[in-house]
Design a protein around this motif. Structure first.
Motif, PDB file in Angstrom:
ATOM      1  N   VAL A 122      82.967  41.523  83.134  1.00  0.00           N
ATOM      2  CA  VAL A 122      84.040  40.948  82.176  1.00  0.00           C
ATOM      3  C   VAL A 122      85.401  40.962  82.872  1.00  0.00           C
ATOM      4  O   VAL A 122      86.053  39.996  82.723  1.00  0.00           O
ATOM      5  CB  VAL A 122      83.950  41.434  80.794  1.00  0.00           C
ATOM      6  CG1 VAL A 122      85.239  40.974  79.956  1.00  0.00           C
ATOM      7  CG2 VAL A 122      82.699  41.316  80.165  1.00  0.00           C
ATOM      8  N   LEU A 123      85.545  42.024  83.630  1.00  0.00           N
ATOM      9  CA  LEU A 123      86.860  42.064  84.252  1.00  0.00           C
ATOM     10  C   LEU A 123      87.465  41.425  85.211  1.00  0.00           C
ATOM     11  O   LEU A 123      88.429  40.886  85.616  1.00  0.00           O
ATOM     12  CB  LEU A 123      86.750  43.657  84.962  1.00  0.00           C
ATOM     13  CG  LEU A 123      86.637  44.570  83.674  1.00  0.00           C
ATOM     14  CD1 LEU A 123      86.726  46.116  84.388  1.00  0.00           C
ATOM     15  CD2 LEU A 123      87.401  44.667  82.525  1.00  0.00           C
ATOM     16  N   LYS A 124      86.161  40.614  85.930  1.00  0.00           N
ATOM     17  CA  LYS A 124      86.392  39.646  87.001  1.00  0.00           C
ATOM     18  C   LYS A 124      87.249  38.189  86.154  1.00  0.00           C
ATOM     19  O   LYS A 124      87.707  37.524  87.007  1.00  0.00           O
ATOM     20  CB  LYS A 124      85.119  39.010  87.524  1.00  0.00           C
ATOM     21  CG  LYS A 124      84.503  39.930  88.446  1.00  0.00           C
ATOM     22  CD  LYS A 124      83.193  39.599  89.107  1.00  0.00           C
ATOM     23  CE  LYS A 124      82.635  40.481  89.881  1.00  0.00           C
ATOM     24  NZ  LYS A 124      81.147  40.335  90.092  1.00  0.00           N
ATOM     25  N   ARG A 125      87.007  38.181  84.639  1.00  0.00           N
ATOM     26  CA  ARG A 125      87.276  36.974  84.118  1.00  0.00           C
ATOM     27  C   ARG A 125      88.881  37.261  83.484  1.00  0.00           C
ATOM     28  O   ARG A 125      89.716  36.219  83.319  1.00  0.00           O
ATOM     29  CB  ARG A 125      86.663  36.506  83.090  1.00  0.00           C
ATOM     30  CG  ARG A 125      85.084  36.358  83.354  1.00  0.00           C
ATOM     31  CD  ARG A 125      85.102  35.016  84.033  1.00  0.00           C
ATOM     32  NE  ARG A 125      83.742  34.777  84.815  1.00  0.00           N
ATOM     33  CZ  ARG A 125      83.488  33.795  85.234  1.00  0.00           C
ATOM     34  NH1 ARG A 125      84.412  32.562  85.252  1.00  0.00           N
ATOM     35  NH2 ARG A 125      82.648  33.577  86.026  1.00  0.00           N
ATOM     36  N   VAL A 126      89.265  38.462  83.213  1.00  0.00           N
ATOM     37  CA  VAL A 126      90.462  38.642  82.465  1.00  0.00           C
ATOM     38  C   VAL A 126      90.607  40.117  82.842  1.00  0.00           C
ATOM     39  O   VAL A 126      89.854  41.010  82.822  1.00  0.00           O
ATOM     40  CB  VAL A 126      90.227  38.679  80.851  1.00  0.00           C
ATOM     41  CG1 VAL A 126      89.051  39.400  80.313  1.00  0.00           C
ATOM     42  CG2 VAL A 126      91.631  38.554  80.386  1.00  0.00           C
ATOM     43  N   SER A 127      91.949  40.469  82.734  1.00  0.00           N
ATOM     44  CA  SER A 127      92.248  41.857  83.280  1.00  0.00           C
ATOM     45  C   SER A 127      92.503  42.680  81.994  1.00  0.00           C
ATOM     46  O   SER A 127      93.063  42.392  81.024  1.00  0.00           O
ATOM     47  CB  SER A 127      93.673  41.675  84.263  1.00  0.00           C
ATOM     48  OG  SER A 127      94.345  42.757  84.187  1.00  0.00           O
ATOM     49  N   LEU A 128      91.606  43.646  81.926  1.00  0.00           N
ATOM     50  CA  LEU A 128      91.662  44.902  80.880  1.00  0.00           C
ATOM     51  C   LEU A 128      91.747  46.073  81.146  1.00  0.00           C
ATOM     52  O   LEU A 128      91.023  46.474  82.816  1.00  0.00           O
ATOM     53  CB  LEU A 128      90.344  44.506  80.056  1.00  0.00           C
ATOM     54  CG  LEU A 128      90.139  43.183  79.339  1.00  0.00           C
ATOM     55  CD1 LEU A 128      88.942  43.049  78.601  1.00  0.00           C
ATOM     56  CD2 LEU A 128      91.215  43.128  78.128  1.00  0.00           C
TER      57      LEU A 128
END
Lengths: 390, 390
Positions: free
Chosen positions: B71-77
């Motif tokens: 998921v972190l590849k899609r949005v920075s969290l």
């Protein structure tokens, strides 16, 4: 066969599959690629998991094997444990799924192998989907459906009522307001001296499943032992199928594949219903098929085909099955939804049968057929007997 | 639509799907069940993931949302970030997959939507499997295959050679020893002044793919820019398709579904090959179909059908395609395997064509057809021209 020693690193999260993660360096040593399987041997036993490969040393560095929490249910592992790991081929059930995909016929042993592995969690989402869609597109003959039904029943609990005559009614849902009919039928049938351990699902597409409606009045999450005990004591019970663990693989298929894809292969419709009845020890079953433009079954022609197939399957299982085709063109009774339907059913029971004719007549007619099937009312007099009990 | 605020908890492991995990209490608040989807809105953007539900407070307690590394590849969290979370329905492509499952015909926009979501990782394993098996069991007509091919090409890189005449040869593999023929054909064709940017796969079922064999002599993991640059400079190149990111969704299908299930729907065979040629800017393609009892194509009848379909598809894509049906009854040349085949090809090139007739004759014949197709040899004189270049 290459075994390597790796240190366990636990990922404390369940993902719904048995899966582990190894570093790309170790993956090359044991010759596995993503979605292959590995066998993990630890002191306390062994487990086979699907494997993912990672480049990241942070996730699983060389020498490490990450395991998701699902795996811990199979074998006891702790962070830092040393385990032996090797490649294993897919279980034989995967070739059997491919056989069905190609249009082959499965023997009962082959069907059992697939069902057992599906239940144990040994099949990936991809493999499980392939099995369900092979049933959808290739179909099953009557022998295969019988095998499927028995295999599904065999992986869960079985209810044992000895030699008692156990009857049941099952409605193929889809019509709002019908969830309450069991609340009227079960007491009538139990009063007549038959055993009727009615297990039901919660709502899938409709506003209320029978289990949801009954739960307004009493707990429905009963164990298999509780269902047997209550039924023997008072003649009947309405309980939730899932908590009794009857044919539990059915909900695996529904949750993982059928619900997300909105598919429901006909062979699995039959096996799903009958495996639960078979596991519940039912000897005589009345199948209610409502027909209507918005019901699950839309034409008389389909209803007759389904009824005939269910009756044939029932005979093979030792469950004498009769079919009632009912009117499914509009909601039954006056109320829809668990709380309202529970109240409506109670009022009908308390008033000796006063209420909406569409529900009272249906319940009395179905209960009457069950009394005749159970041999406690002469043929032709069941409905009258049911009405007088009510 | 109910939004709730949750704190991010990062699970630092990739699982191959966009997935997050919420506690059962929060799942009830937003009305999601396992395998539904949620939208996560953070400061830096938003992402849609599949959701798993957990009872364990240790995994994701109330107020928390666990996210896997994918998921972190899609949005920075980051751990502890506060995000807004809500239920979202499946993307429209899921209904389109169901449409194809039911035997419907997909428009080009509909095919594009499915391919885009498959490439972006928005589809679960179950949904992706359903799509591939729908192609297997329902098939696609020629318009749909054209749409599929263009859609697959559109999500990856495209090679741009301007107005130059770009040719290629593609062998439908399965015969040991054939991986070396490109090492002989490409230099001949490039010497004649045509551009031939040959992109190849690594071995799938055979001992050596063309990319594996070429890699013995030179790096094959070239970018799209490098392939264009080298081809323009020296006329030809042999490179690995994957590193150039041509039709990358093809490997998603292969790795996630086709390889585990050993399925290869015919429409996808066509689209897989032609989407890469289309993306590579090929204008004239020679398709080599070896026929033999152990080859991928076992009968002349199948070879003719496949050849005709590929030629038809080629015309629709602006790729003039000719088909050569070759002998696939036994290995080609004397050697099998990357290193030996690379040496055998080099020896043939260095000696001006001395070596096993089965490989030299095949390479010269195919190169000759390409010279004729490229207009640099008169019809009937291509083979002679190829031999004199060699």
């Amino acid at each position: 066969m290459v075994w390597i020693k790796l240190r366990v690193k636990i990922f404390n999260v369940e993902i719904g599959e048995l899966r582990s993660v190894v570093n790309v360096e170790d993956a090359e040593k044991i010759g596995v690629t993503t979605r292959d399987r590995v066998k993990i041997s630890a002191e306390g036993g062994h487990v086979v998991t699907l494997v993912s490969i990672t480049n990241s040393r942070e996730v699983s560095g060389p020498g490490e094997i990450g395991v998701f929490a699902d795996v811990l249910k199979r074998v006891s592992l702790e962070d830092g444990d040393e385990v032996d790991v090797t490649y294993v081929p897919p279980p034989p059930s995967v070739s059997l799924i491919k056989k069905k995909m190609a249009g082959g016929r499965l023997t009962s042993e082959e069907v059992e192998a697939i069902i057992r592995d599906a239940y144990e969690g040994f099949l990936s989402d991809v493999e499980l989907t392939a099995f369900i869609l092979a049933l959808e597109y290739r179909g099953m003959d009557v022998d295969e459906v019988e095998s499927l039904t028995k295999a599904m029943a065999s992986v869960g609990n079985r209810l044992d009522f000895g030699d008692s005559l156990v009857v049941d009614k099952h409605g193929i849902g889809g019509v709002p307001g019908t969830s309450k009919d069991s609340l009227i039928i079960v007491p009538i049938v139990a009063s007549a001296g038959l055993l009727i351990p009615k297990t039901s699902s919660r709502a899938i597409m409709s506003p209320a499943g029978t289990a949801d409606t009954m739960e307004v009045l009493a707990p429905v999450d009963l164990t298999a032992e509780e269902i047997v005990e209550i039924t023997k004591r008072v003649g009947g019970v309405i309980a939730w199928t899932a908590s009794a663990n009857l044919s539990p693989v059915d909900s695996v298929f529904i949750e993982r594949v059928e619900y997300p894809l909105s598919v429901d292969p006909e062979s699995l419709i039959y096996a799903s219903i009958m495996s639960k009845k078979y596991a519940a020890g039912i000897r005589r079953l009345l199948l209610d098929i409502p027909v209507g433009p918005e019901a699950k079954v839309e034409s008389m022609r389909d209803a007759r085909r389904i009824g005939r197939n269910m009756a044939d399957l029932g005979e093979r299982l030792g469950i004498h099955t009769e079919v009632a085709i009912s009117y499914g063109g509009q909601p039954v009774g006056r109320c829809v939804g668990p709380a309202l339907e529970a109240r409506e059913a109670l009022e009908i029971l308390a008033s000796g049968g006063k209420g909406s004719r569409s529900i009272v007549e249906k319940a009395v007619a179905l209960a009457g057929i069950l009394l005749e099937m159970g041999g406690v009312a002469p043929i032709g007099y069941g409905e009258k007997a049911a009405r007088s009990i009510l």
